[in-house]
Design a protein around this motif. Structure first.
Motif, PDB file in Angstrom:
ATOM      1  N   ARG A 298       0.987  -1.262  -0.039  1.00  0.00           N
ATOM      2  CA  ARG A 298       0.068   0.008  -0.163  1.00  0.00           C
ATOM      3  C   ARG A 298       0.888   1.184  -0.029  1.00  0.00           C
ATOM      4  NH1 ARG A 298      -3.996   3.249   0.815  1.00  0.00           N
ATOM      5  NH2 ARG A 298      -4.099   4.599   2.700  1.00  0.00           N
ATOM      6  N   GLU A 301       1.509   2.409  -3.819  1.00  0.00           N
ATOM      7  CA  GLU A 301       0.090   2.967  -3.997  1.00  0.00           C
ATOM      8  C   GLU A 301       0.002   4.459  -3.660  1.00  0.00           C
ATOM      9  OE1 GLU A 301      -2.609  -0.012  -2.698  1.00  0.00           O
ATOM     10  OE2 GLU A 301      -1.600  -1.452  -4.052  1.00  0.00           O
ATOM     11  N   VAL A 302      -0.009   4.646  -2.238  1.00  0.00           N
ATOM     12  CA  VAL A 302       0.014   6.050  -1.695  1.00  0.00           C
ATOM     13  C   VAL A 302       1.039   6.836  -2.319  1.00  0.00           C
ATOM     14  CG1 VAL A 302       0.042   7.261   0.416  1.00  0.00           C
ATOM     15  CG2 VAL A 302      -0.961   5.079   0.342  1.00  0.00           C
ATOM     16  N   GLU A 305      -0.041   7.846  -5.548  1.00  0.00           N
ATOM     17  CA  GLU A 305      -1.258   8.740  -5.488  1.00  0.00           C
ATOM     18  C   GLU A 305      -0.727  10.244  -5.127  1.00  0.00           C
ATOM     19  OE1 GLU A 305      -4.883   7.476  -3.318  1.00  0.00           O
ATOM     20  OE2 GLU A 305      -3.994   9.109  -2.156  1.00  0.00           O
ATOM     21  N   ALA A 306       0.273  10.353  -4.343  1.00  0.00           N
ATOM     22  CA  ALA A 306       0.851  11.660  -3.850  1.00  0.00           C
ATOM     23  C   ALA A 306       1.349  12.360  -4.975  1.00  0.00           C
ATOM     24  CB  ALA A 306       1.906  11.624  -2.729  1.00  0.00           C
ATOM     25  N   HIS A 308       0.681  12.086  -8.167  1.00  0.00           N
ATOM     26  CA  HIS A 308      -0.400  12.479  -9.096  1.00  0.00           C
ATOM     27  C   HIS A 308      -1.261  13.679  -8.508  1.00  0.00           C
ATOM     28  CE1 HIS A 308       0.014   8.613 -11.138  1.00  0.00           C
ATOM     29  NE2 HIS A 308      -0.842   9.046 -12.090  1.00  0.00           N
ATOM     30  N   ILE A 309      -1.236  13.735  -7.418  1.00  0.00           N
ATOM     31  CA  ILE A 309      -1.826  14.880  -6.585  1.00  0.00           C
ATOM     32  C   ILE A 309      -0.983  16.244  -6.474  1.00  0.00           C
ATOM     33  CG2 ILE A 309      -3.090  15.871  -4.413  1.00  0.00           C
ATOM     34  CD1 ILE A 309      -4.279  12.844  -4.477  1.00  0.00           C
ATOM     35  N   TYR A 353       2.449  13.436   2.802  1.00  0.00           N
ATOM     36  CA  TYR A 353       1.018  12.981   2.391  1.00  0.00           C
ATOM     37  C   TYR A 353       1.069  11.503   2.687  1.00  0.00           C
ATOM     38  CZ  TYR A 353      -2.589  12.002  -1.062  1.00  0.00           C
ATOM     39  OH  TYR A 353      -3.658  11.436  -1.740  1.00  0.00           O
ATOM     40  N   CYS A 354       2.217  10.720   2.232  1.00  0.00           N
ATOM     41  CA  CYS A 354       2.313   9.510   2.556  1.00  0.00           C
ATOM     42  C   CYS A 354       2.152   9.143   4.106  1.00  0.00           C
ATOM     43  CB  CYS A 354       3.575   8.642   2.110  1.00  0.00           C
ATOM     44  SG  CYS A 354       3.631   9.001   0.217  1.00  0.00           S
ATOM     45  N   ARG A 357      -1.320   9.068   5.651  1.00  0.00           N
ATOM     46  CA  ARG A 357      -2.422   8.156   5.088  1.00  0.00           C
ATOM     47  C   ARG A 357      -1.678   6.792   5.419  1.00  0.00           C
ATOM     48  NH1 ARG A 357      -2.640  12.687   2.939  1.00  0.00           N
ATOM     49  NH2 ARG A 357      -4.594  13.436   2.049  1.00  0.00           N
TER      50      ARG A 357
END
Length: 401
Positions: A298, A301-302, A305-306, A308-309, A353-354, A357
């Motif tokens: 995970r 994946e996070v 995601e970070a 991308h955002i 961010y990671c 989460r």
């Protein structure tokens, strides 16, 4: 070959080459030796015990020591590709079975670093990318105040004024500061590190202990020292970002060092080099796959995601890295301070961010996940800027504990 010529010669002259090991390290060494620029043929993989190991790897049989003794010639070169902690035990057992030609190529070893350095150099050049080494780039750099060399010598220069102009400096010598992350729980080392006296020790995780092992600590001023268990040496990088004012700044470890000397640092200060990195790590089948194998899936994946955002301009570089075979490890870097500042301003929000989460991880190893993610993020960042910055590669030395 640019690196490790004697080792490459020994490999090429061997009639039989056997890889000892069947884990990721062994697979990656085999992948490297069978690929370009080496193109070597391997006989088999060798293990102490077949139980728990596959029968074949890359269509090559996996044999235990008894089977290997019957099949492998006495002159075979046994390339030991395991983690450092198993090396002595493996070598002793190999000798018990009559294998005398042993070539250690463990995960952290300088030899393995240089062998994959040739592979990464070939990878870059075959794709029209540049591959620069620190040694080559410094040959034409002069230092103000030092005697100029005869024309045609390894360090012949275009003249003092041109050097200063290229460096963008006046008469004052710009500073290069490389910090060495040290901790109160570090293992005793087997080597004299006096040749690295130019490194500046900085104690990491100082907020988590009352022990003081050096003058400079990562809990002084603006800091994240209390997060050291998750961020590892990055608490030192954060401190450098917030407090260092030199022209170039960098970070290494108590066991992992840039193979530099003070003369090279003076030259670097007057060069047009922007970033110094180590030879990348090789991952098979991909950077993403190995991370997922070794760590919590995970987290990857996070991290993506970070990106991308928070850093959408880096998505293509992130995808290239995750599907590729190479990444820059150890969070080791020397860079112009402005570049290092830009990198840190990009990196730490992604890690935060990671952290928010993914939370905490159990176990001393997996708890360090933010440091592990940062290694891959370093690759993403410098892939994006490979045509913007002049990036060179330095040799790394690993010190045994």
């Amino acid at each position: 070959m640019y690196y490790a010529r004697e080792t490459v010669k020994k490999l090429k002259e061997s009639r039989q080459i056997v890889i000892f090991g069947a884990g990721l390290v062994a697979r990656e060494v085999a992948f490297c030796l069978m690929g370009e620029p080496y193109g070597l043929e391997l006989e088999c993989f060798l293990v102490s015990d077949r139980e728990g190991n596959p029968a074949y790897i890359s269509d090559l049989p996996v044999l235990d020591l008894k089977e290997g003794k019957a099949r492998i010639g006495k002159d075979a070169l046994i390339v030991v590709s395991v983690l450092e902690k198993y090396l002595d035990e493996v070598c002793e057992k190999l000798r018990e079975y009559g294998f005398e030609h042993i070539l250690p190529m463990t995960f952290e070893s300088d030899r393995w670093s240089l062998i994959r350095g040739n592979a990464y150099r070939h990878f870059c050049l075959s794709r029209g990318k540049s591959y620069r080494t620190l040694e080559e780039e410094l040959r034409s750099v002069c230092v103000p105040g030092e005697a100029e060399q005869e024309e045609g010598s390894p360090r012949s220069t275009p003249g003092l004024r041109a050097c200063r102009a290229a460096a963008g400096e006046g008469d004052a010598e710009p500073a290069v500061r490389v910090y060495r992350a040290v901790c109160h729980v570090d293992r005793p080392l087997q080597e004299d590190l006096s040749r690295y006296r130019w490194e500046i020790p900085i104690q990491v995780g100082a907020a988590l202990t009352k022990e003081r092992i050096c003058e400079l600590r990562d809990n002084q001023g603006d800091n994240i020292s209390h997060k050291n268990r998750q961020y590892c040496e990055l608490t030192a990088l954060y401190w450098i970002w917030k407090h260092d004012t030199s022209a170039y700044a960098g970070l290494c470890h108590y066991r992992r060092h840039f193979e530099l000397d003070e003369g090279m640092l003076r030259q670097l200060a007057y060069s047009d080099i922007d970033v110094v990195l180590t030879i990348p790590i090789l991952n098979v089948p991909s950077v993403e796959a190995v991370y997922r194998h070794d760590h919590v899936e995970r987290d990857w994946e996070v991290m993506m995601e970070a990106v991308h955002i928070l850093a959408p301009d880096y998505i293509a570089s992130a995808q290239e890295l995750q599907n590729g075979n190479f990444y820059y490890a150890y969070n080791m870097v020397i860079a112009r301070k402005k570049i290092l500042d830009d990198y840190c301003a990009w990196l730490f929000p992604i890690l935060q961010y990671c952290e928010e989460r993914c939370g905490e991880r159990e176990g001393i190893y997996q708890e360090r996940y933010l440091g592990f993610l940062a290694e891959r993020l370093m690759g993403i960042y410098f892939l994006k800027h490979e045509d913007t910055y002049k990036i060179v590669h330095a040799r790394k030395h690993f010190v045994k504990g």
